[in-house]
Scaffold this motif. Structure first.
Motif, short mmCIF file in Angstrom:
data_model
loop_
_atom_site.label_atom_id
_atom_site.label_comp_id
_atom_site.label_asym_id
_atom_site.label_seq_id
_atom_site.Cartn_x
_atom_site.Cartn_y
_atom_site.Cartn_z
N UNK A 7 40.28 2.94 7.75
CA UNK A 7 38.92 2.54 7.39
C UNK A 7 39.06 1.41 6.37
N UNK A 8 38.68 0.20 6.78
CA UNK A 8 38.88 -0.98 5.96
C UNK A 8 37.52 -1.58 5.61
N UNK A 9 37.16 -1.48 4.33
CA UNK A 9 35.87 -1.99 3.88
C UNK A 9 35.93 -3.46 3.53
N UNK A 10 37.13 -3.92 3.17
CA UNK A 10 37.27 -5.29 2.67
C UNK A 10 37.55 -5.33 1.18
N UNK A 11 37.61 -4.15 0.55
CA UNK A 11 37.87 -4.07 -0.88
C UNK A 11 39.34 -3.89 -1.20
N UNK A 12 39.64 -3.77 -2.49
CA UNK A 12 41.03 -3.64 -2.96
C UNK A 12 41.73 -2.42 -2.39
N UNK A 13 41.06 -1.29 -2.44
CA UNK A 13 41.69 -0.04 -2.04
C UNK A 13 42.04 -0.03 -0.56
N UNK A 14 41.09 -0.42 0.27
CA UNK A 14 41.34 -0.39 1.71
C UNK A 14 42.31 -1.48 2.14
N UNK A 15 42.32 -2.61 1.43
CA UNK A 15 43.30 -3.65 1.73
C UNK A 15 44.71 -3.13 1.44
N UNK A 16 44.86 -2.47 0.29
CA UNK A 16 46.16 -1.90 -0.06
C UNK A 16 46.54 -0.80 0.93
#
Length: 219
Positions: A7-16
């Protein structure tokens, strides 16, 4: 090696999270969800991140259910996005009811239809106080449900659930995540506002680890 829907929102956590899955040697597929969020521009950042690492990316358009989320500052437009730290009571105005269950359900459905072994999301310890659907107990319950919802059992991975934002930033930095190509701000304007809870936490994450912050802030 597993086939994993992230699940990739485009934020730091999901990018990592995305880079972490690839670093572990897994085959990654990525899904983002448009639920009518104020900061919908995050989906453009998600697309760019996925293109950068050659990962298939889907956007699920659930914007039609936006009115069901009631009065909050992320999916609605009447309430202003609160400024300040996540520790403040006002940050509860950013809670979108049951958001993670909805996002994860869609991701699990896509994973099941493509015979994937797991779904991963980037919930972390800093979210627990404000967002009940980021707690380990919630993730455990969703993991149990995912294993039962299809003849092909699916695991729910949450590798950062006991980490704070700073630790995630360090992991991403070590993996070479292009944090300048991620979006965090809840206001969804031209630049990160630098004042909402998400921006404050982003700043603190880099600072706590002594990492350079590539973000352009308006304030």
């Amino acid at each position: 090696m597993a086939k994993v829907v992230a699940v990739v929102s485009g934020g730091m956590d999901s990018a990592t999270l995305l880079y972490h899955i690839l670093d572990e040697g897994h085959e990654a597929w990525a899904i983002s969800v448009d639920y009518g969020q104020r900061h919908v521009k995050e989906l453009d950042f998600a697309r760019q991140l996925c293109e950068g690492v050659g990962v298939p990316h889907q956007v699920a358009d659930l914007s039609a259910i936006n009115p069901l989320f009631g009065n909050n500052s992320l999916s609605g437009r009447e309430m202003e996005v609160p400024e300040g730290h996540y520790a403040e009571e006002s940050m509860k105005q950013t809670v979108v009811p049951n958001r993670n269950m909805i996002l994860l359900s869609v991701a699990i459905a896509w994973a099941a239809s493509n015979k994937c072994q797991a779904v991963a999301y980037g919930a972390h310890s800093g979210d627990h106080a404000i967002y009940p659907d980021c707690r380990p107990e919630f993730a455990d319950a969703m993991d149990n449900a995912a294993r039962l919802c299809d003849w092909n059992p699916i695991e729910l991975w949450r590798p950062f659930v006991h980490m704070d934002k700073g630790e995630i930033a360090k992991r991403g930095f070590d993996l070479g995540v292009p944090f300048e190509k991620t979006w965090t701000c809840y206001k969804g304007l031209e630049l990160h506002c630098g004042k909402c809870g998400a921006c404050v936490e982003r700043k603190e994450a880099f600072s706590a680890q002594g990492l350079p912050d590539p973000t352009r802030y308006d304030g």
